[in-house]
Design a protein around this motif. Sequence first.
Motif, PDB file in Angstrom:
ATOM      1  N   VAL A 155       0.833  -1.207   0.000  1.00  7.92           N
ATOM      2  CA  VAL A 155       0.000   0.000   0.000  1.00  7.92           C
ATOM      3  C   VAL A 155       0.868   1.257   0.000  1.00  7.92           C
ATOM      4  O   VAL A 155       0.565   2.246  -0.697  1.00  7.92           O
ATOM      5  N   ALA A 156       1.956   1.231   0.726  1.00  6.99           N
ATOM      6  CA  ALA A 156       2.848   2.384   0.772  1.00  6.99           C
ATOM      7  C   ALA A 156       3.440   2.682  -0.599  1.00  6.99           C
ATOM      8  O   ALA A 156       3.560   3.852  -1.006  1.00  6.99           O
ATOM      9  N   ALA A 157       3.815   1.643  -1.341  1.00  4.36           N
ATOM     10  CA  ALA A 157       4.367   1.851  -2.681  1.00  4.36           C
ATOM     11  C   ALA A 157       3.339   2.483  -3.602  1.00  4.36           C
ATOM     12  O   ALA A 157       3.665   3.366  -4.417  1.00  4.36           O
ATOM     13  N   ALA A 158       2.083   2.047  -3.478  1.00  8.54           N
ATOM     14  CA  ALA A 158       1.032   2.617  -4.325  1.00  8.54           C
ATOM     15  C   ALA A 158       0.786   4.082  -3.976  1.00  8.54           C
ATOM     16  O   ALA A 158       0.598   4.928  -4.867  1.00  8.54           O
ATOM     17  N   ARG A 159       0.771   4.417  -2.702  1.00 12.89           N
ATOM     18  CA  ARG A 159       0.521   5.810  -2.307  1.00 12.89           C
ATOM     19  C   ARG A 159       1.650   6.729  -2.731  1.00 12.89           C
ATOM     20  O   ARG A 159       1.433   7.887  -3.095  1.00 12.89           O
ATOM     21  N   LEU A 160       2.873   6.234  -2.672  1.00 14.20           N
ATOM     22  CA  LEU A 160       4.011   7.064  -3.031  1.00 14.20           C
ATOM     23  C   LEU A 160       4.265   7.086  -4.534  1.00 14.20           C
ATOM     24  O   LEU A 160       5.135   7.829  -5.000  1.00 14.20           O
ATOM     25  N   GLY A 161       3.537   6.272  -5.286  1.00 15.40           N
ATOM     26  CA  GLY A 161       3.657   6.291  -6.737  1.00 15.40           C
ATOM     27  C   GLY A 161       4.795   5.470  -7.288  1.00 15.40           C
ATOM     28  O   GLY A 161       5.379   5.828  -8.313  1.00 15.40           O
ATOM     29  N   PHE A 162       5.101   4.350  -6.630  1.00 15.98           N
ATOM     30  CA  PHE A 162       6.155   3.457  -7.115  1.00 15.98           C
ATOM     31  C   PHE A 162       5.527   2.101  -7.455  1.00 15.98           C
ATOM     32  O   PHE A 162       5.482   1.205  -6.599  1.00 15.98           O
TER      33      PHE A 162
END
Length: 426
Positions: free
Chosen positions: A188-195
């Motif tokens: 989820v963190a990768a998706a929010r940060l755009g990676f």
Amino acid sequence: MRAGSRLRSTVLRESTTPQARTTPPWLRPVRLSPADLLRLGLVGIRSRRMRAALSAIGISIGIATMIVVTGIPASSQRALNAELTALGTDRLQAVADANASGGEGPVSFPAESVSMVDRIGAVEAVAAVANTHATVRRSDRLGPLDASGLTVLAARKDLLDVINAKVRSGQYFTAATERFPSVVLGAVAAARLGFPDLRPGEPPPLVLIGDQWFGVIGILRTVPLAPDIDRSVLVGWQAAHSKLGFDGRPTQLFIQADEPAVEDVRAVLPATVNPQSPSVVLVSRPSDALAAKRSAEATFSGLFVGLAGLALLVGGIGVANTMVISVLERRREIGLRRALGANRGQIRGQFLTESIALSCLGGIAGIGVGVLATMGYAAYKDWPPVIPLQAVTGGFCGAVLIGVMAGVYPAVRASRLSPTAALTTT
């Protein structure tokens, strides 16, 4: 006259001596050795190969059935256990409860809590994370109030093994990279940060934690056992200490324990993690899948016993029926052997040996068929193949026991036939 009397008395004395009364060697009963008894018992099998094959098939079906009905459910059970274990039946989590501190500030565990938990006998592995209370941003052009809402956690390099996490892209921390300013993102963190993904060979993208830049070296897959990790940015334990001012006190422990002792470990965790304040340690309950797993094991065990017993009973009846018919058809052979001097014990031994040999041949064939069938079905279902050793050894021993039980009555019946009655039978 006197000479004749002396001769007759001498002959009489010699004929009444123990040596004269001893049975001549060629008239003494012969004891059959085990090898001779085996060869004699195999005569009926070699001379009636089709009947022997049919009899062996009957017992082999019973033994193969026992192997299959134990092996296939055991393979299915192992696959089910693997799925249930993946749900966390042997995992516990200890979290620092902020509400127990009375609102006096962040709560954490002692720095030595990991080593203390690891000393519990039933604990197999333990890993820790700690909330650094830092903010993470994609760019320095965003203000502090525009943080992504993700949690920055200091993580040990053994975390993935304990929580069954997998790397989707890049790599996780090693003994070298955990010292450098690098991070691993949850799904989820990768998706929010755009990676969405990391490309090999390209420089790692950067994120801003506090006022320092960190390179993204890995992205994790979704972690069912620890959803909080999906929404976290993981920093190496040593890097968090040197770059973010982390004090080395964990806020959450992930524990893998011996499954039968999960409840016992859970009971002693609060006092072990924080002896000074056990009330601040909030321990998660074992997964409800643990109860389902134990219920499935008990159900499968009862199924094994019932089906295996039924298969052996069917096989034993078939062998007994074959041996009784064999005695009826071979009455003349039995009478001839009795007339030539075979005693009742030798007749019993012959038919009992033949019954055991038939059962053993059928048992060996049944074990082979059952093992192949189980492995083939498990491969078809993509299960780990399991061949219970108890089923294989029990199947062969059961075949021998069936041969003994099935051959007792026919053997006794054959030994009771008189030579004259057997030879005059039409």
